[in-house]
Design a protein around this motif. Structure first.
Motif, PDB file in Angstrom:
ATOM      1  N   LEU A  61     -28.492  -6.820 -67.498  1.00 38.48           N
ATOM      2  CA  LEU A  61     -29.803  -6.376 -67.969  1.00 38.48           C
ATOM      3  C   LEU A  61     -30.174  -5.012 -67.400  1.00 38.48           C
ATOM      4  O   LEU A  61     -30.842  -4.215 -68.058  1.00 38.48           O
ATOM      5  N   LEU A  62     -29.753  -4.730 -66.174  1.00 37.51           N
ATOM      6  CA  LEU A  62     -30.051  -3.445 -65.538  1.00 37.51           C
ATOM      7  C   LEU A  62     -28.948  -2.414 -65.763  1.00 37.51           C
ATOM      8  O   LEU A  62     -29.056  -1.284 -65.289  1.00 37.51           O
ATOM      9  N   GLY A  63     -27.905  -2.793 -66.473  1.00 37.28           N
ATOM     10  CA  GLY A  63     -26.757  -1.922 -66.680  1.00 37.28           C
ATOM     11  C   GLY A  63     -25.648  -2.241 -65.699  1.00 37.28           C
ATOM     12  O   GLY A  63     -25.860  -2.874 -64.663  1.00 37.28           O
ATOM     13  N   HIS A  64     -24.447  -1.796 -66.032  1.00 31.97           N
ATOM     14  CA  HIS A  64     -23.296  -2.026 -65.162  1.00 31.97           C
ATOM     15  C   HIS A  64     -23.469  -1.300 -63.827  1.00 31.97           C
ATOM     16  O   HIS A  64     -23.945  -0.160 -63.769  1.00 31.97           O
ATOM     17  N   SER A  65     -23.063  -1.959 -62.758  1.00 37.17           N
ATOM     18  CA  SER A  65     -22.989  -1.345 -61.416  1.00 37.17           C
ATOM     19  C   SER A  65     -24.305  -0.701 -61.000  1.00 37.17           C
ATOM     20  O   SER A  65     -24.327   0.431 -60.494  1.00 37.17           O
ATOM     21  N   HIS A  66     -25.411  -1.415 -61.190  1.00 36.63           N
ATOM     22  CA  HIS A  66     -26.708  -0.859 -60.792  1.00 36.63           C
ATOM     23  C   HIS A  66     -26.685  -0.548 -59.295  1.00 36.63           C
ATOM     24  O   HIS A  66     -26.312  -1.403 -58.481  1.00 36.63           O
ATOM     25  N   PRO A  67     -27.080   0.656 -58.887  1.00 35.17           N
ATOM     26  CA  PRO A  67     -26.902   1.055 -57.481  1.00 35.17           C
ATOM     27  C   PRO A  67     -27.619   0.162 -56.477  1.00 35.17           C
ATOM     28  O   PRO A  67     -27.077  -0.120 -55.404  1.00 35.17           O
ATOM     29  N   ASP A  68     -28.826  -0.308 -56.788  1.00 35.37           N
ATOM     30  CA  ASP A  68     -29.545  -1.158 -55.833  1.00 35.37           C
ATOM     31  C   ASP A  68     -28.888  -2.533 -55.705  1.00 35.37           C
ATOM     32  O   ASP A  68     -28.846  -3.114 -54.614  1.00 35.37           O
ATOM     33  N   LEU A 268     -36.940 -29.266 -67.469  1.00 35.33           N
ATOM     34  CA  LEU A 268     -35.883 -28.616 -66.707  1.00 35.33           C
ATOM     35  C   LEU A 268     -35.470 -27.339 -67.421  1.00 35.33           C
ATOM     36  O   LEU A 268     -35.541 -27.262 -68.656  1.00 35.33           O
ATOM     37  N   SER A 269     -35.025 -26.354 -66.658  1.00 35.89           N
ATOM     38  CA  SER A 269     -34.518 -25.103 -67.224  1.00 35.89           C
ATOM     39  C   SER A 269     -33.230 -24.727 -66.514  1.00 35.89           C
ATOM     40  O   SER A 269     -33.074 -24.985 -65.312  1.00 35.89           O
ATOM     41  N   THR A 270     -32.326 -24.118 -67.254  1.00 39.48           N
ATOM     42  CA  THR A 270     -31.116 -23.567 -66.649  1.00 39.48           C
ATOM     43  C   THR A 270     -31.080 -22.062 -66.885  1.00 39.48           C
ATOM     44  O   THR A 270     -31.531 -21.574 -67.923  1.00 39.48           O
ATOM     45  N   PHE A 271     -30.544 -21.358 -65.910  1.00 36.89           N
ATOM     46  CA  PHE A 271     -30.482 -19.896 -65.961  1.00 36.89           C
ATOM     47  C   PHE A 271     -29.101 -19.439 -65.537  1.00 36.89           C
ATOM     48  O   PHE A 271     -28.343 -20.168 -64.907  1.00 36.89           O
ATOM     49  N   GLY A 272     -28.767 -18.198 -65.879  1.00 36.11           N
ATOM     50  CA  GLY A 272     -27.485 -17.624 -65.490  1.00 36.11           C
ATOM     51  C   GLY A 272     -27.511 -16.132 -65.652  1.00 36.11           C
ATOM     52  O   GLY A 272     -28.249 -15.432 -64.967  1.00 36.11           O
ATOM     53  N   LYS A 273     -26.760 -15.669 -66.629  1.00 36.19           N
ATOM     54  CA  LYS A 273     -26.531 -14.267 -66.966  1.00 36.19           C
ATOM     55  C   LYS A 273     -27.351 -13.223 -66.198  1.00 36.19           C
ATOM     56  O   LYS A 273     -26.836 -12.548 -65.334  1.00 36.19           O
ATOM     57  N   ALA A 274     -28.633 -13.071 -66.561  1.00 38.90           N
ATOM     58  CA  ALA A 274     -29.386 -11.910 -66.082  1.00 38.90           C
ATOM     59  C   ALA A 274     -29.919 -12.058 -64.659  1.00 38.90           C
ATOM     60  O   ALA A 274     -30.449 -11.099 -64.108  1.00 38.90           O
ATOM     61  N   ILE A 275     -29.783 -13.226 -64.037  1.00 39.25           N
ATOM     62  CA  ILE A 275     -30.339 -13.405 -62.689  1.00 39.25           C
ATOM     63  C   ILE A 275     -29.713 -12.451 -61.689  1.00 39.25           C
ATOM     64  O   ILE A 275     -30.392 -11.885 -60.844  1.00 39.25           O
ATOM     65  N   ALA A 276     -28.388 -12.281 -61.769  1.00 39.01           N
ATOM     66  CA  ALA A 276     -27.682 -11.512 -60.747  1.00 39.01           C
ATOM     67  C   ALA A 276     -27.010 -10.270 -61.318  1.00 39.01           C
ATOM     68  O   ALA A 276     -26.136  -9.682 -60.680  1.00 39.01           O
ATOM     69  N   ASN A 277     -27.429  -9.834 -62.511  1.00 37.96           N
ATOM     70  CA  ASN A 277     -26.949  -8.601 -63.131  1.00 37.96           C
ATOM     71  C   ASN A 277     -25.423  -8.483 -63.118  1.00 37.96           C
ATOM     72  O   ASN A 277     -24.851  -7.466 -62.730  1.00 37.96           O
ATOM     73  N   GLY A 278     -24.765  -9.560 -63.563  1.00 41.32           N
ATOM     74  CA  GLY A 278     -23.318  -9.502 -63.726  1.00 41.32           C
ATOM     75  C   GLY A 278     -22.533 -10.237 -62.671  1.00 41.32           C
ATOM     76  O   GLY A 278     -21.323 -10.431 -62.836  1.00 41.32           O
ATOM     77  N   TYR A 279     -23.165 -10.644 -61.587  1.00 39.52           N
ATOM     78  CA  TYR A 279     -22.464 -11.435 -60.577  1.00 39.52           C
ATOM     79  C   TYR A 279     -22.566 -12.920 -60.935  1.00 39.52           C
ATOM     80  O   TYR A 279     -23.544 -13.347 -61.546  1.00 39.52           O
TER      81      TYR A 279
END
Length: 440
Positions: A61-68, A268-279
């Protein structure tokens, strides 16, 4: 476009890896080996550069390899954050705080390594909570690789048979090797069909209904007005656990998940993808009375959750950094993504109209999909009956040849990131016009 190094890498990997890739849903044509990403761009083994709208099935979501985010992961390594497999850690607690602060329906959370693990736990919790066995899932939805939900995504119409309003679809597995009795307790219905849902609730002892609030594994198929609230009402009426699979929608469309935009609270909800920006990180959360079954004092009521790498410091550090960025920049980031999405949609619609191409651009915020049909689909049958799949594939491959990467499989969503610019959108539209001039 030169792809010699990609071809060589695939050939070498196929000697030891079935199919040459470690997740077979990545095996598509053209076979391109990507080796680096930064912001909105990726590069392959031959040095070709692409504007990326696939982004690993949308976590960036923040782009690949976001510096922060990268800096947070490096810090976790430099400071020696370790995973002992004994006791708790400060970072898993901080991630849990951020999740519960962000999503109103979460009283408790647990971290997993993948979204499929999270949805698996949702099924177990639901069965333990209700004492029932049956499940209801959506045709065209994808909720993970495990047996009971690995079914009925892009199912050929001849395997489904004629539409039966208010009825079930046959269970069509995505994999060999699944137990033959799985189908007896999993009931597949079309999205946006409340009558079919209630029919299942009346007929079977249903533990949970699990659905993506938007079907984003077949593009962007939105819920009709009142549909999600209708699911909430039916689940309350029949004592069924409502599970929103927000692995793809969560955090991409709003900090509180798509459920915040819809105004509907699941159990209940499940999350993945955008939580860790690719990790690699997933999460399951929801009502305390259900989630606390993970730690119930009575052994026969306790639901097992185990995973050596749950809460691994590197992805959790990435998740903390990502969620802190989203919280800090929420007021500007999501409107900007909406504006980029609108620019893309309007530009594409204008191009298709000028070139006399029948197409509909379905979009939710930064996620979009082009359907070669005259309306936005209401469900999978509608899509499969009207969308020109062959043209879709030609369109995607022609864009890839011009350095614009959409996953080369019909109906897969395009994903903008915060790293995309208006200039990126405009150059994508220029590439699209060149493709349309060729009459694909």
């Amino acid at each position: 476009m030169e792809l010699a190094q990609s071809k060589a890498l695939f050939a070498r990997n196929r000697r030891l890896i079935p199919g040459g890739v470690v997740s077979l849903n990545r095996l598509v044509d053209p076979e391109i080996a990507f080796v680096r990403g930064s912001g909105a761009r990726v590069w392959d083994a031959d040095g070709n550069e692409y504007l990326d709208y696939h982004a690993g099935f949308a976590p960036y979501l923040l782009g690949h390899s976001h510096p922060d985010v990268q800096a947070a992961v490096v810090r976790s390594i430099d400071e020696g954050w370790t995973l002992m497999g004994s006791g708790t850690t400060p970072w898993e607690g901080r991630a849990a705080e951020l999740l519960c602060e962000s999503v109103a329906s979460l009283d408790r959370v647990q971290l997993t390594t993948t979204g499929s693990e999270a949805t698996y736990h949702a099924l177990r919790l639901s069965r333990a909570f209700t004492g029932r066995d049956h499940l209801v899932v959506m045709q065209g939805g994808y909720n993970g690789w495990h047996d009971e939900v690995a079914c009925n995504v892009m199912t050929p119409l001849d395997k489904l048979g004629p539409r039966s309003e208010g009825g079930e679809n046959p269970f069509v597995p995505l994999s060999a090797g699944m137990p033959s009795n799985v189908a007896s307790r999993v009931h597949v219905v079309e999205f946006n069909d409340l009558e079919a849902v209630e029919g299942c609730f009346r007929k079977y002892e249903v533990a949970c209904l699990v659905t993506e609030p938007i079907l984003q594994n077949i593009g962007i198929v939105k819920p009709r007005e009142g549909y999600l609230q209708g699911l909430r009402d039916l689940c309350d009426k029949y004592g069924v656990v409502l599970v929103f699979d927000e692995v793809k929608t969560g955090f991409r469309h709003a900090l509180g998940g798509y459920q915040a935009l819809a105004g509907v609270r699941p159990d209940l909800s499940t999350f993945g993808k955008a939580i860790a920006n690719g990790y690699p990180l997933g999460a399951i959360g929801g009502k305390a009375e259900i989630m606390d079954l993970f730690s119930h004092p009575e052994a026969d009521r306790r639901v097992l959750i185990a995973g050596t790498f749950n809460g691994h410091p590197a992805p959790v550090a990435a998740a903390i950094a990502t969620m802190e960025i989203l919280k800090r920049e929420e007021a500007s980031l999501y409107p900007r993504l909406e504006a980029l999405g609108a620019r893309m949609q309007q530009g594409l619609e204008g191009l298709f109209a000028r070139h006399g191409v029948t197409a509909t651009v379905a979009r939710q915020g930064s996620a979009f999909c082009v359907y070669f049909m005259d309306h936005a689909p209401r469900d999978w049958r509608d899509l499969a009956s009207n969308h020109d799949m062959e043209r879709d594939l030609r369109y995607r491959k022609a864009l890839i040849a011009r350095g614009v990467y959409h996953f080369p499989l019909p109906t897969k969503q395009g994903s903008l990131s915060a790293a995309h610019s208006e200039a990126d959108v405009d150059s994508t539209l220029e590439a699209t016009e060149a493709v349309l001039r060729e009459g694909i």
